[in-house]
Scaffold this active site. Structure first.
Site, PDB file in Angstrom:
ATOM      1  N   LYS A  13      34.214  40.970  46.712  1.00  0.00           N
ATOM      2  CA  LYS A  13      35.311  40.576  47.608  1.00  0.00           C
ATOM      3  C   LYS A  13      35.711  41.711  48.550  1.00  0.00           C
ATOM      4  CE  LYS A  13      38.891  41.286  44.095  1.00  0.00           C
ATOM      5  NZ  LYS A  13      38.045  42.177  43.271  1.00  0.00           N
ATOM      6  N   ARG A  89      47.472  40.524  41.356  1.00  0.00           N
ATOM      7  CA  ARG A  89      46.585  40.458  40.195  1.00  0.00           C
ATOM      8  C   ARG A  89      47.307  39.915  38.978  1.00  0.00           C
ATOM      9  NH1 ARG A  89      42.851  45.154  42.025  1.00  0.00           N
ATOM     10  NH2 ARG A  89      41.028  44.863  40.723  1.00  0.00           N
ATOM     11  N   ARG A 122      26.924  50.092  42.071  1.00  0.00           N
ATOM     12  CA  ARG A 122      27.870  50.216  43.194  1.00  0.00           C
ATOM     13  C   ARG A 122      28.140  51.679  43.545  1.00  0.00           C
ATOM     14  NH1 ARG A 122      33.393  46.915  43.608  1.00  0.00           N
ATOM     15  NH2 ARG A 122      34.283  48.313  42.062  1.00  0.00           N
ATOM     16  N   ARG A 155      32.532  55.398  41.489  1.00  0.00           N
ATOM     17  CA  ARG A 155      33.931  55.508  41.057  1.00  0.00           C
ATOM     18  C   ARG A 155      34.008  55.735  39.554  1.00  0.00           C
ATOM     19  NH1 ARG A 155      36.770  50.252  43.393  1.00  0.00           N
ATOM     20  NH2 ARG A 155      37.615  50.353  41.296  1.00  0.00           N
ATOM     21  N   ARG A 166      38.385  46.266  32.450  1.00  0.00           N
ATOM     22  CA  ARG A 166      38.846  45.655  33.712  1.00  0.00           C
ATOM     23  C   ARG A 166      38.606  44.145  33.692  1.00  0.00           C
ATOM     24  NH1 ARG A 166      35.602  49.056  37.905  1.00  0.00           N
ATOM     25  NH2 ARG A 166      36.674  47.852  39.495  1.00  0.00           N
TER      26      ARG A 166
END
Ligand code: AMP
Length: 212
Positions: A13, A89, A122, A155, A166
Site C-alpha cells: 500500500k 489502524r 523489502r 528497516r 505486526r
C-alpha cells in the site's frame, strides 16, 4: 481527493500511495514515516513511539491521533485533500476521523505467508523513504535510491520475528476497520498479490483516474 490506504504490512500500500501521489496534488501522509522521522530527530514523540515500533506493536492511539489531526489542519490538506497511509489502524483512530468525508478506502489484501515472504526482500531509502524490493522492484543501482541517491536499508522492524507481531496487531486491531468502512460504503478491495504495475492499474481505477 481524500483517500485512505488500508491493508496488512507488506501489502504494497505504501508503494501504491507513493505512485498515486505522483499523479495528484493531494499530499501523502505516511504515519510510519512521520514516526521514524520523529525518532531520528530525537523528538519526545519519537522517543515514546520507538519502543513500540521496535517490537512491532502499535503506538498508543492518543500519540498518533494527535499527530494526524494536527497534520490534517495544514493548508495543503485543506486545499487538496490527502492520501493517508498507515492511519487509522484501530477503531479508536478511525473514530477520530469520523467527520472526514473520504472518497474511498482502498483495501489491499494479501495472505500472511506472502506478507512474511515479501518483507524479507523489502528495502527502504533511509533519506526519502522510497520503497524497493529485491525481487520485484529493483533500484537501477544496487543499494542506492533512484530518486535521491540515498542508501537503501532494511528497516529494523522488517525482520521475520517482528513482522509476525505486526501481523498479529493487524489482525486484532486493524482488520475490524474493514467492516467499519464497509458499512460506510467506502471500501474498494484490491488484490495485492499481482505485480506493482497491475495493482497500480487497479488503484487508478478505484480512485476514478483510469477506466478498465
Ligand atoms: P509502517 O511503516 O506503516 O509499517 O509502520 C511502522 C510502525 O509504526 C508500526 O509497526 C507501528 O509500530 C507504528 N505505527 C504506524 N502507524 C501507526 C498507527 N496508525 N497507530 C499505531 N502505530 C502506528
Amino acid at each position: 481527493m481524500k483517500i485512505l490506504f488500508l491493508g496488512p504490512p507488506a501489502a504494497g500500500k505504501g508503494t501504491q500511495a507513493q505512485l498515486l501521489h505522483k499523479q495528484v496534488k493531494a499530499p501523502l501522509i505516511v504515519m510510519g514515516d512521520i514516526l521514524r522521522e520523529a525518532i531520528s530527530q530525537k523528538l519526545e514523540v519519537g522517543i515514546q513511539a520507538e519502543a513500540y515500533m521496535k517490537k512491532g506493536l502499535l503506538v498508543p492511539d492518543e500519540v498518533v491521533i494527535k499527530i494526524v489531526l494536527n497534520r490534517l489542519e495544514e493548508e495543503d490538506c485543506k486545499k487538496y485533500g490527502f492520501l493517508l497511509d498507515g492511519f487509522p489502524r484501530t477503531l479508536e483512530q478511525a473514530k477520530a476521523l469520523e467527520s472526514v468525508d473520504f472518497d474511498k478506502v482502498l483495501y489491499y489484501h494479501i495472505n500472511d505467508e506472502v506478507a512474511i515472504a515479501r518483507i524479507a526482500g523489502r528495502r527502504t531509502c533511509e533519506k526519502c523513504s522510497a520503497i524497493y524490493h529485491l525481487q520485484n522492484k529493483l533500484p537501477k543501482q544496487a543499494g542506492i535510491c533512484d530518486l535521491c541517491q540515498g542508501k537503501l536499508i532494511q528497516r529494523n522492524d522488517d525482520s521475520e520475528h517482528v513482522m509476525k507481531t505486526r501481523l498479529i496487531a493487524y489482525h486484532e486491531k486493524t482488520k475490524p476497520l474493514l467492516d467499519y468502512y464497509q458499512e460506510k460504503g467506502l471500501i474498494v478491495k484490491i488484490n495485492a498479490m499481482s505485480s506493482v504495475e497491475e495493482i497500480f492499474k487497479e488503484t487508478l481505477f478505484a480512485v476514478g483516474l483510469a477506466r478498465k
